[in-house]
Write an enzyme that holds these catalytic residues in place. Structure first.
Site, mmCIF file in Angstrom:
data_model
loop_
_atom_site.group_PDB
_atom_site.id
_atom_site.type_symbol
_atom_site.label_atom_id
_atom_site.label_comp_id
_atom_site.label_asym_id
_atom_site.label_seq_id
_atom_site.Cartn_x
_atom_site.Cartn_y
_atom_site.Cartn_z
ATOM 1 N N LYS A 195 0.879 -1.328 0.099
ATOM 2 C CA LYS A 195 -0.088 0.060 0.152
ATOM 3 C C LYS A 195 1.124 1.550 -0.357
ATOM 4 O O LYS A 195 1.837 1.726 0.508
ATOM 5 C CB LYS A 195 -0.769 0.523 0.491
ATOM 6 C CG LYS A 195 -1.911 0.656 1.047
ATOM 7 C CD LYS A 195 -3.035 0.885 2.578
ATOM 8 C CE LYS A 195 -4.362 2.007 2.860
ATOM 9 N NZ LYS A 195 -4.941 1.781 3.607
ATOM 10 N N SER A 213 -9.988 1.658 2.458
ATOM 11 C CA SER A 213 -8.399 2.816 1.672
ATOM 12 C C SER A 213 -7.707 2.223 1.265
ATOM 13 O O SER A 213 -7.460 2.508 -0.008
ATOM 14 C CB SER A 213 -8.246 3.722 2.695
ATOM 15 O OG SER A 213 -7.067 3.611 3.368
ATOM 16 N N SER A 242 -10.999 -0.293 6.680
ATOM 17 C CA SER A 242 -9.353 -0.531 5.310
ATOM 18 C C SER A 242 -8.946 -1.708 5.160
ATOM 19 O O SER A 242 -8.373 -1.763 3.802
ATOM 20 C CB SER A 242 -8.574 1.491 5.594
ATOM 21 O OG SER A 242 -9.346 2.644 5.064
HETATM 22 N N1 GLN Z 1 -13.401 4.092 5.580
HETATM 23 C C1 GLN Z 1 -12.557 5.264 6.875
HETATM 24 C C2 GLN Z 1 -12.272 6.441 7.107
HETATM 25 O O1 GLN Z 1 -12.874 6.620 5.948
HETATM 26 C C3 GLN Z 1 -11.805 4.013 7.166
HETATM 27 C C4 GLN Z 1 -11.378 4.069 6.921
HETATM 28 C C5 GLN Z 1 -9.539 3.803 6.804
HETATM 29 O O2 GLN Z 1 -9.480 2.541 7.664
HETATM 30 N N2 GLN Z 1 -8.174 3.873 6.501
HETATM 31 O O3 GLN Z 1 -11.889 7.227 7.895
#
Ligand code: GLN
Length: 484
Positions: free
Chosen positions: A76, A151, A175
């Site tokens: 990532k 994400s 995410s």
């Molecule tokens: N969807 C969540 C957010 O927008 C979690 C994102 C994540 O786990 N990095 O914060």
């Protein structure tokens, strides 16, 4: 070959059925051929990959290879990679070449793994659909009109489209698990502190945790063996021995106590998702597990609490991007204030700005008690709910997401609806617990994830439970139909 798991590829490499250079080249060719459709990589690193593959082949020939030696992986783009662009999905870091490796990356290098490239992601990991990336949306290989989740959407799409055998992700509120569910993968968010956060660009430091995104639980165990462990460079990293996560995969599940939170099943669960979850639970019952109802009474408060805590931490973490030290700088600033304002104004996307504003507001004097302190109190209550549940059961199960992958554009103009897509995953981060998502069925030809939540540092048990499911079902072997 692209259907092989890491454990299968590792034995092919050891038995000289294929070399790491050949394997790496095959993946690089496939990325070049197909990633125009999915947009799962921000940066592909062919030269570095082939150089690492060559070294790996040398190590295999010399007889001192480890299981990951010569295995290509996608990382990532939130992990700093020495000498390689590390953008975190943002225009802010579009020109940033990291000067060092994150601990996770360093550990993979030491194990002899090969890095194919850096995967697309929501900007600074803020999002649930991969639509907030400066590098454009990622397409779900199961249906290119839908999102891969976020994400870690690039990592999920890359593994689902067989553009990497496995990838890393990070999970602040879901995410790893949510994109794993949307793309039919096995994703594991470890206990907070299990994996070092050093060199992993910070979003919300008390919630962020890195973990593997793979096709099988066995592969997740293999990756976690390398990723986990104490790191003196991260003061929140747990100084706790790392078990061999592959050692207990075959343990019998008889007598396992599975908790079902009644709040998850009470209202509004999608009927198709509920059906897959019930079928999955039947598999566990047949394997000897006992199902027990538990209650997580504060779970409906997890999304509101998270959207105070996470923005508060991000507003502080992202203050370092000031146009001076890292990344983007606006042109011809008239003075320092102008430099700050325009550099940040021009380089951060809308969602990141929204979070910075919410966080700054919640932390400002006068509002701090009403929002931040209150959210922290709710966080305690949520942790307490889990603590009580784990006095009765070994693990908790439920759906990973309230729906299967949604259409690109469907929720991007409605932040609250987007935030609610993490309703089942966020509480796990607030409590710091480990959680997994595994393939548990298809609804209208789109993958459904089963979430398994464990007690602190109980990753071995989660992996065992997931692996047993994968010996009894074949959902995890399903791949999108029209794959090239
Ligand atoms: N969807 C969540 C957010 O927008 C979690 C994102 C994540 O786990 N990095 O914060």
């Amino acid at each position: 070959m692209f259907e092989k798991t890491i454990s299968e590829l590792a034995s092919d490499l050891q038995n000289k059925v294929i070399s790491s250079v050949e394997l790496t080249q095959a993946y690089l060719d496939r990325i070049q051929q197909l990633d125009g459709i999915y947009n799962s990589y921000i940066t592909v690193t062919p030269e570095l990959a082939l150089q690492q593959a060559k070294l790996a082949d040398g190590r295999i020939a010399a007889g001192n290879a480890e299981i990951l030696t010569g295995i290509p992986l996608a990382q990532k783009d939130i992990f700093c990679t020495n000498g390689v662009k590390t953008s975190c999905g943002s225009k802010m870091l579009n020109n940033f070449i990291a000067p060092y490796d994150a601990t996770v990356i360093h550990k993979f290098h030491q194990a002899g793994a090969v890095m194919l490239g850096k995967t697309n992601m929501d900007e600074f990991a803020m999002g649930s659909s991969n639509e907030t990336s400066f590098y454009g949306a990622v397409k779900n290989p199961w249906n290119a009109e839908t999102v891969p989740g976020g994400s870690s959407g690039g990592s999920a799409a890359a593994v689902a489209a067989r553009l990497a055998p496995a990838a890393t992700g990070t999970d602040t509120g879901g995410s790893i698990r949510q994109p794993a569910a949307f793309c039919n993968l096995t994703g594991l968010k470890p206990t907070y502190g299990r994996v070092s956060r050093y060199g992993m660009i910070a979003f919300a430091s008390s919630l962020d945790q890195a973990g593997p995104m793979t096709r099988t639980a066995k592969d997740a165990a293999i990756l976690l063996n390398t990723m986990a462990g104490f790191d003196e460079k991260d003061s929140t990293c747990a100084n706790k021995a790392v078990p061999d996560y592959t050692a207990e995969l075959n343990k019998n599940l008889a007598g396992l106590k599975i908790g079902l939170p009644k709040e998850y099943f009470e209202k509004g669960m999608d009927a198709e998702i509920a059906k897959s979850i019930e079928e999955a639970l039947d598999v566990y019952k047949k394997a000897g597990a006992e199902i027990i109802e538990v209650s997580l009474p504060n779970s409906s408060l997890s999304v509101p609490a998270y959207y105070v805590v996470a923005p508060a931490e991000c507003s502080s973490n992202l203050s370092r991007f000031d146009g001076v030290r890292f990344g983007y700088r606006c042109e011809n600033p008239v003075d320092l204030e102008d430099l700050y304002k325009r550099s940040r104004g021009e380089a951060f996307g809308e969602e990141v700005k929204r979070r910075i504003m919410i966080g700054t507001y919640a932390l400002s004097s006068g509002f701090y008690d009403a929002y931040y302190i209150k959210a922290q109190k709710i966080r305690q209550l949520i942790s307490q709910d889990f603590k009580e549940a784990f006095e009765k059961v070994d693990v908790i199960m439920g759906p990973t997401t309230p729906s299967t992958a949604f259409k690109i554009g469907e929720k991007s103009n409605d932040p609250i609806t987007m935030y609610l897509s993490d309703i089942y995953t966020i509480a796990v981060n607030l409590a710091g617990l480990p959680g997994m998502s595994i393939p548990a069925g298809l609804a209208n030809n789109m993958p459904v994830g089963l979430q398994i939540i464990g007690n602190y540092f109980d990753e071995s048990r989660l992996l065992n439970i997931a692996h047993q499911f994968q010996t009894l079902t074949d959902w995890h072997t399903k791949s999108p139909e029209r794959l090239g």
